[in-house]
Design a protein around this motif. Structure first.
Motif, short mmCIF file in Angstrom:
data_model
loop_
_atom_site.label_atom_id
_atom_site.label_comp_id
_atom_site.label_asym_id
_atom_site.label_seq_id
_atom_site.Cartn_x
_atom_site.Cartn_y
_atom_site.Cartn_z
N LEU A 13 52.36 31.15 53.23
CA LEU A 13 51.77 32.34 53.86
C LEU A 13 52.41 33.62 53.34
N THR A 16 50.74 34.28 50.07
CA THR A 16 49.35 34.69 50.30
C THR A 16 49.26 36.13 50.76
N LEU A 17 50.16 36.53 51.64
CA LEU A 17 50.11 37.88 52.21
C LEU A 17 50.85 38.92 51.39
N HIS A 21 44.45 40.78 51.29
CA HIS A 21 43.85 39.57 51.87
C HIS A 21 43.08 39.95 53.13
N VAL A 23 42.16 39.71 56.77
CA VAL A 23 42.73 39.21 58.02
C VAL A 23 42.07 39.97 59.17
N SER A 41 42.34 44.69 55.34
CA SER A 41 42.67 44.02 54.09
C SER A 41 43.90 44.59 53.39
N VAL A 75 44.94 34.82 60.13
CA VAL A 75 44.94 34.66 58.68
C VAL A 75 44.27 33.33 58.35
N THR A 81 43.68 27.96 59.63
CA THR A 81 43.64 29.25 60.30
C THR A 81 44.94 29.43 61.06
N GLU A 125 37.97 30.02 51.60
CA GLU A 125 38.49 31.17 52.34
C GLU A 125 37.48 32.31 52.27
#
Length: 150
Positions: A13, A16-17, A21, A23, A41, A75, A81, A125
């Motif tokens: 995570l 990813t963040l 992204h 969310v 985003s 997220v 999720t 996603e």
């Protein structure tokens, strides 16, 4: 693999963040007291405990956080999720070196929960595209993300 609970972001995570992204963020509406959800985003995970994001400084989200700083962020990543809960703090009312009037907020993560329903895995996603000038969007995105990474 639902119901897994952590006290900080996992390595996946975190990675990813560290890129723009999609969310959602849930806050308590300062006027009605009702829960409210917004999509954002411009987001950047500074570390396993801090998720930084930028939003328009006139957004209702700002008023909501000032009134009630406890928020939840959703997220969708890594086939599942996740709900990130914690306390949000406005760290800059106005971000410098960005042409839009944006505020910077840090979410201090206190809980990361896998909230995917039992027996399922996401196969895709959410994806989004900017619907305004592609060159201007890329330039603005770079400016905002650089500010968030500081």
């Amino acid at each position: 693999m639902g119901n897994r609970v952590e006290i900080s972001l996992t390595e996946d995570l975190l990675s990813t963040l560290q890129e723009e992204h999609y969310v959602t963020i849930a806050t308590v509406d300062a006027e009605t007291g009702a829960p409210t959800v917004n999509a954002i985003s411009w987001i950047y995970a500074k570390d396993k405990q801090t998720v930084r994001f930028a939003i328009d400084c006139r957004s209702q989200i700002i008023k909501n956080i000032k009134e009630e700083p406890l928020v939840s962020m959703t997220v969708i990543a890594e086939g599942s999720t996740y709900s990130l809960s914690g306390r949000a703090k406005i760290t800059a009312e106005l971000i410098e070196d960005v042409p839009l009037k944006l505020s910077m907020i840090d979410l201090k993560v206190s809980e990361v929960k896998d909230v995917m329903f039992y027996g399922a895995r996401l196969t895709a996603e959410p994806k989004f595209e900017k619907t305004y000038d592609e060159e201007a969007a890329a330039k603005l995105d770079k400016q905002v993300m650089n500010a968030l990474m500081k």
